[in-house]
Design an enzyme around this catalytic site. Sequence first.
Site, PDB file in Angstrom:
ATOM      1  N   LEU A 152      -5.017   5.674  12.581  1.00  0.00           N
ATOM      2  CA  LEU A 152      -4.826   6.414  12.215  1.00  0.00           C
ATOM      3  C   LEU A 152      -6.650   7.078  11.960  1.00  0.00           C
ATOM      4  O   LEU A 152      -6.267   8.240  11.522  1.00  0.00           O
ATOM      5  CB  LEU A 152      -4.417   5.900  10.192  1.00  0.00           C
ATOM      6  N   VAL A 230      -6.484   5.718   1.649  1.00  0.00           N
ATOM      7  CA  VAL A 230      -5.404   5.425   2.478  1.00  0.00           C
ATOM      8  C   VAL A 230      -4.927   4.120   3.149  1.00  0.00           C
ATOM      9  O   VAL A 230      -3.640   4.992   3.818  1.00  0.00           O
ATOM     10  CB  VAL A 230      -5.267   7.060   3.045  1.00  0.00           C
ATOM     11  N   ARG A 232      -5.172   0.631   1.845  1.00  0.00           N
ATOM     12  CA  ARG A 232      -3.929  -0.524   1.262  1.00  0.00           C
ATOM     13  C   ARG A 232      -4.681  -0.412   0.599  1.00  0.00           C
ATOM     14  O   ARG A 232      -6.132  -0.940   0.029  1.00  0.00           O
ATOM     15  CB  ARG A 232      -3.739  -1.849   2.169  1.00  0.00           C
ATOM     16  N   ASP A 256      -4.853   7.299  -3.144  1.00  0.00           N
ATOM     17  CA  ASP A 256      -2.513   7.344  -2.543  1.00  0.00           C
ATOM     18  C   ASP A 256      -2.087   5.594  -2.620  1.00  0.00           C
ATOM     19  O   ASP A 256      -0.856   5.547  -2.767  1.00  0.00           O
ATOM     20  CB  ASP A 256      -3.073   7.848  -1.416  1.00  0.00           C
ATOM     21  N   GLU A 261       0.507  -1.536  -8.011  1.00  0.00           N
ATOM     22  CA  GLU A 261       1.233  -0.095  -8.095  1.00  0.00           C
ATOM     23  C   GLU A 261       2.723  -1.102  -8.306  1.00  0.00           C
ATOM     24  O   GLU A 261       3.547  -1.190  -8.576  1.00  0.00           O
ATOM     25  CB  GLU A 261       1.531  -0.626  -6.084  1.00  0.00           C
ATOM     26  N   HIS A 280       1.257   6.235  -3.740  1.00  0.00           N
ATOM     27  CA  HIS A 280       1.577   6.101  -2.430  1.00  0.00           C
ATOM     28  C   HIS A 280       2.396   6.487  -1.524  1.00  0.00           C
ATOM     29  O   HIS A 280       3.570   5.986  -0.783  1.00  0.00           O
ATOM     30  CB  HIS A 280       2.194   4.957  -2.188  1.00  0.00           C
ATOM     31  N   VAL A 281       2.202   7.726  -1.414  1.00  0.00           N
ATOM     32  CA  VAL A 281       3.002   9.007  -0.767  1.00  0.00           C
ATOM     33  C   VAL A 281       2.610   9.899   0.677  1.00  0.00           C
ATOM     34  O   VAL A 281       3.283  10.471   1.491  1.00  0.00           O
ATOM     35  CB  VAL A 281       3.729  10.654  -1.139  1.00  0.00           C
TER      36      VAL A 281
END
Length: 319
Positions: A152, A230, A232, A256, A261, A280-281
């Site tokens: 990533l 982005v 964790r 994000d 959460e 978180h998308v």
Amino acid sequence: MTLLVMVPPQRESTAGWAERLMAEVPGLTVARPSAEDAAWALREADAAYGVLPVESLAATTRLRWFQAQQAGPPPGFYYPELVAHPVVVTNMRDTYTDHVATHTLSLVLALCRGLPRYIRDQQTASWNPDWDPEAIVSLSEATALVVGVGALGTEIGRLLAAFGTRVTGIDVRPSARPGFADVLPVEALDEQLPLADLVILTVPHTPDTEGMIDARRLKLLKASAYFVNVGRGPTVQLDALDAALAAGQLRGAALDVFETEPLPDDHPLWRRPEVLITPHVAGVGPHEAERRFAVLLDNARRFVAGDTLINVVDKSKWF
């Protein structure tokens, strides 16, 4: 025959996977038991897919491979008994790298072009242009620090470099990456934070990364810097981030993922005008289920054949 158990509960997107796996991998039997029958099935399982609570692990007698259903499973997934168990754990890393990288660039571009302000103005039909050049961050003149240069982080760096951004990386396994001016070891993080206009966190949640972005490190950022997470949520102390924003220690943030959460509706980050929040998308996108199935299928073939598995996790490090 080799038995793989799909541990309940299973996502709707995995419907039909058992039949497809058995059709594709000779010698493999796949069970998809109910919650009531899971312990019985796991007693004879050679492999498992999904989430394996400690009581389910205790029910196994011959388990040798466990495929996680996520790239970065949630806190508590790698509990001490699982880490100590001889089972080999594999994960789903690199199944939605492109989706998360695209989402990350969307957040970065929105921050750098001042879009959060204009989105708020739109809600009140306010025509309020800001012509101050300092209101914009020019990516062609910016320095980005990508913390975590796996698949990533590498893709995010490549995309940023296409805008002319100077990209530096921090990683536990530093090596050259496309688009990066340099990739440095973790020990260089503190000296690099004050140099960055953009700090982008992509690291997994591990014993070493939990709470790594704290009040001390936030004080190292430029007052003009943007912070993006982005990776964790537990890697960033949200109250410390809120306090840093309130004190003007950084320009803004885009998140994000969150320490808790869903983010509690009374958390002050919701109401900060310099903060952009998505729930978180970042991984949402087409083909996600098929990509996860492809990893499971590849590893099932390898497992039955006695070959080396892909995406093997160092359980003590959680990735």
